[in-house]
Design an enzyme around this catalytic site. Sequence first.
Site, mmCIF file in Angstrom:
data_model
loop_
_atom_site.group_PDB
_atom_site.id
_atom_site.type_symbol
_atom_site.label_atom_id
_atom_site.label_comp_id
_atom_site.label_asym_id
_atom_site.label_seq_id
_atom_site.Cartn_x
_atom_site.Cartn_y
_atom_site.Cartn_z
ATOM 1 C CD GLU B 75 -25.660 -13.002 -3.532
ATOM 2 O OE1 GLU B 75 -25.676 -12.137 -2.632
ATOM 3 O OE2 GLU B 75 -25.445 -14.203 -3.296
ATOM 4 C CG HIS B 144 -30.170 -23.482 -1.472
ATOM 5 N ND1 HIS B 144 -30.553 -23.009 -0.248
ATOM 6 C CD2 HIS B 144 -28.927 -22.982 -1.693
ATOM 7 C CE1 HIS B 144 -29.586 -22.263 0.265
ATOM 8 N NE2 HIS B 144 -28.585 -22.232 -0.591
#
Lengths: 323, 339
Positions: B75, B144
């Site tokens: 990322e 999440h």
Amino acid sequence: MAELTQDQLLWIYDRMRLIREFENRASALFAAGKLPGFVHLYAGEEAIGVGIMANLTDRDFITSTHRGHGHCIAKGVEVNGMMAELYGKATGSCKGKGGSMHIADVDKGMLGANGIVGAGGPLACGPGLMAKVKGTDQVTICFFGDGAAEQGTMHESMNLASIWKLPVVFVCENNGYAESTPVHYHSASKDIADRATAYNMPGFTVNGTDVFAVYEAAHEAVARARRGEGPTLLEAKGFRYFGHFEGDPLSYRTEEEIAKNKSNDPIDQFRRRVIDRELLSAATLDEIDARSKAAIDAAVEFAEASPYPELSELMTDVYVSYR
Amino acid sequence: MTIRNITFREAINAGIRQEMRLDPTVILLGEDVAGGAATFVEEAGEEAWGGVLGVTKGLAREFGRTRVLDTPISESAFIGAAVGAASTGLRPVVELMFVGFLGVCLDQIYNQGGKLRYMFGGKAQVPLVVRTLIGAGFRAAAQHSQCIYSVFTHMPGLKTVVPSTPRNAKGLLAAAIRDNDPVIFFEHIALLDTDGPVEDDDFIIPLGKAEIVKPGKDVTIVAIGRMRHMAMQAAEQLAKDGIDVEVIDPLTLSPLDEDAILSSVKKTHRLVVVDEDTPYCSVAHDIVALAAQQAFGYLDAAPQTVTPPHVSVPFSPPLEDAYIPDAAKIIAAVKATTA
């Protein structure tokens, strides 16, 4: 010796000399309490930035580090604006809003010094990707230090650049120390360039005090990137005269080492070589010395005479559009 | 003009497609956004993944693998690359799969993307969109399921957008892509399968403007993202009790449409803020502070907030259900302002 024209040799000396003058002056100004904040100086590493940049044009890009003054000057950023930036003046390269650690000039392809160690790796993949998507032959150089080599961002970036064959040259400026921590302590690799193998890209270690060696290695790496063949990792081993930052007591360095560095001065080496080979005369070089000194005198004068930014500047440039 | 009923997922896809057709400098990158680097899938006439939840399905086929790029699980590298590409002539739309992954790439988003323009004295612009999934309700546990848009809203230089319907998802995303500043675009996972009417034609919904979802005179409810729908459920039941609430969806959190909120509070004299983000240093509390500072004299009751407790999202279904604000909690808060 690499095939360099007389004009290139003059340019190389001019840039190295100008960087040295700029940094020596910045050190003195800092000691005199004239510069706010702190500065990280590039003196001693001139051959790296200049040897690399001798292969670039204004259309090419670089990402830099906290030790970015030399990269700026080698990339053609004006020293008046740079000096004014160190003072935090309105006429600075970034209107006084960035300071030493964030000097940038996007028009010159200089995408910023950076206060975050290792942050330039991901950023450099950006113009690399842009060139690939748009089909241009622009090349991006990512300068990073031996300290940054231990950041995960550099691993991610070199891997990404390699799988996407981005036109990026990763240049590790190994000056021997991550702040005060020596490279033999912080790096598991013998040479940082050894890591290139893991990313399936060419890797070379060169003498970073020899501008000709740096130029030659970069020449091939830049050409390879322009041909669309992907990234290269170049490690240039050198030293810095000053501490990590100004005010650093340098207690981690021996007298022996300091003497050795002096005998390897990149500017002295260049002078000896071009004079010995009768490529440039001592008189010509002395003239450049005088001109560089005058340019920095003028830059300091310009910076000191410049106003601070208007307070209204505090609130501008956060966004392009405020809605 | 054709209006079709499409899902939130299809609307996001349509917004990206619209802008990629209009502007060749728009590119899309992220983990699995094309889906499987092997192009044989497309050659066989089948659809690749198009993201783990299929949001970007079909875009690789239409725009090719130069403009729709699968990335490694790196990322920092690919979001940083998007920042660098944005500052040198592209308009990247980059996907951070779940907002909980910000921990591995925050430097590139806020220290680089959010600050370049200011640090460079206005001499750079970063037209970047970071799309990311938020939200609880899918039994996906603590890493999440959070919203944490307050974190990004706190950071100068970033714009933050939380769409709530298919139509505003398409229009706001298109506006975000055209915007010359970095925009973080939060897509709620529980909204992906919801549907609603959306124009086929090209359109944008300007950033920075709130929507009055339902006008009313008694209490102002400001509800962010998915909470807009919870607030509307509450509004229906409150109407039966004779309480006429006004529901405002800010849509953009930075810059916040303060005028729309203040005008409403000055009219109703009561404020309830409903937010799925955790409460400390949150947008919800900022909105309460806004009313307290700028409409204090108009308030007839202490403003209320309806948020999850200050905990991470739990896994166990009954615990997660208790975590998420619902209509009953909103009704209680509204009644607290009218008691």
